[in-house]
Design an enzyme around this catalytic site. Sequence first.
Site, mmCIF file in Angstrom:
data_model
loop_
_atom_site.group_PDB
_atom_site.id
_atom_site.type_symbol
_atom_site.label_atom_id
_atom_site.label_comp_id
_atom_site.label_asym_id
_atom_site.label_seq_id
_atom_site.Cartn_x
_atom_site.Cartn_y
_atom_site.Cartn_z
ATOM 1 N N HIS A 285 31.876 39.704 -73.143
ATOM 2 C CA HIS A 285 30.807 40.362 -72.602
ATOM 3 C C HIS A 285 30.083 39.574 -71.805
ATOM 4 O O HIS A 285 29.212 39.006 -72.410
ATOM 5 C CB HIS A 285 30.154 41.590 -73.598
ATOM 6 N N HIS B 5 25.404 47.053 -65.953
ATOM 7 C CA HIS B 5 25.256 46.274 -67.268
ATOM 8 C C HIS B 5 26.073 45.310 -67.112
ATOM 9 O O HIS B 5 25.796 43.923 -67.155
ATOM 10 C CB HIS B 5 25.373 47.157 -68.549
ATOM 11 N N GLU C 57 24.663 43.142 -79.592
ATOM 12 C CA GLU C 57 25.854 44.066 -78.925
ATOM 13 C C GLU C 57 27.363 44.057 -79.857
ATOM 14 O O GLU C 57 28.084 44.346 -79.074
ATOM 15 C CB GLU C 57 26.114 43.714 -77.366
ATOM 16 N N HIS D 63 27.315 39.428 -67.936
ATOM 17 C CA HIS D 63 26.326 40.064 -67.236
ATOM 18 C C HIS D 63 26.479 39.289 -65.725
ATOM 19 O O HIS D 63 25.667 38.928 -65.233
ATOM 20 C CB HIS D 63 24.705 40.189 -67.501
ATOM 21 N N TYR E 220 46.740 39.202 -58.901
ATOM 22 C CA TYR E 220 46.210 38.461 -60.343
ATOM 23 C C TYR E 220 45.228 39.610 -60.705
ATOM 24 O O TYR E 220 45.111 39.488 -62.135
ATOM 25 C CB TYR E 220 45.929 37.115 -60.161
#
Length: 212
Positions: free
Chosen positions: A92, A159, A73, A94, A119
């Site tokens: 990134h 995703h 990715e 999951h 926040y």
Amino acid sequence: MSDTRQRDEIAALGKSLFDRGLTFGSAGNISLRLEDGWLMTPTGSSLGDLDPARISRLDRSGCHVSGDAPTKEAFLHMAMYDCRPAAGAIVHLHATHSVAVSCLQDIDPANVLPPLTAYYVMRIGTLPLIPYFAPGDMDLARAVREMASDHHAVLLANHGPVVAGRTLRDAIHATEELEETAKLFLALRGLKTRPLDPEQVADLRRRFPVAT
């Protein structure tokens, strides 16, 4: 910071994410911008046991120059960096609750999560949903690029999140805030909630502008 220390930081913070259940198996990837390229976690690797010496190094053009082959990715990271020149790192994951929210049918694709906490507004702001594309589909990179100029965090449908920060710790803290807000959002579904109102959100954005 030296190359060795940067690699050690990626490995240490990746293990922290893994140990706290924010990623699992070989899911998730991290990248760090260098003066002459990038460091990225390798394809098929677990963030829980990264070998700093085997972390991928890419040159300024994105070509792999040393270490193991980079994450599949990598194109997501490059798309975000192309649009955010001040970003120093990208995470990134999951993460379970963020992915769960990305699978819901009735969320607002322009701004997935409500401003439940100060926040969240300070570290994420607005979170758009990127339509679903199969892993590795280059149309996903194009979709991310369309949003990345205006948003340092996006949620990929079915995703998970992609989050940029000035530093790796900034990117990780923002990703953690996103995951906790997703968890709150799911816990509160079906209940009457009181998110921050537009004036409160605007005040927070004036006081704490998100800049990456």
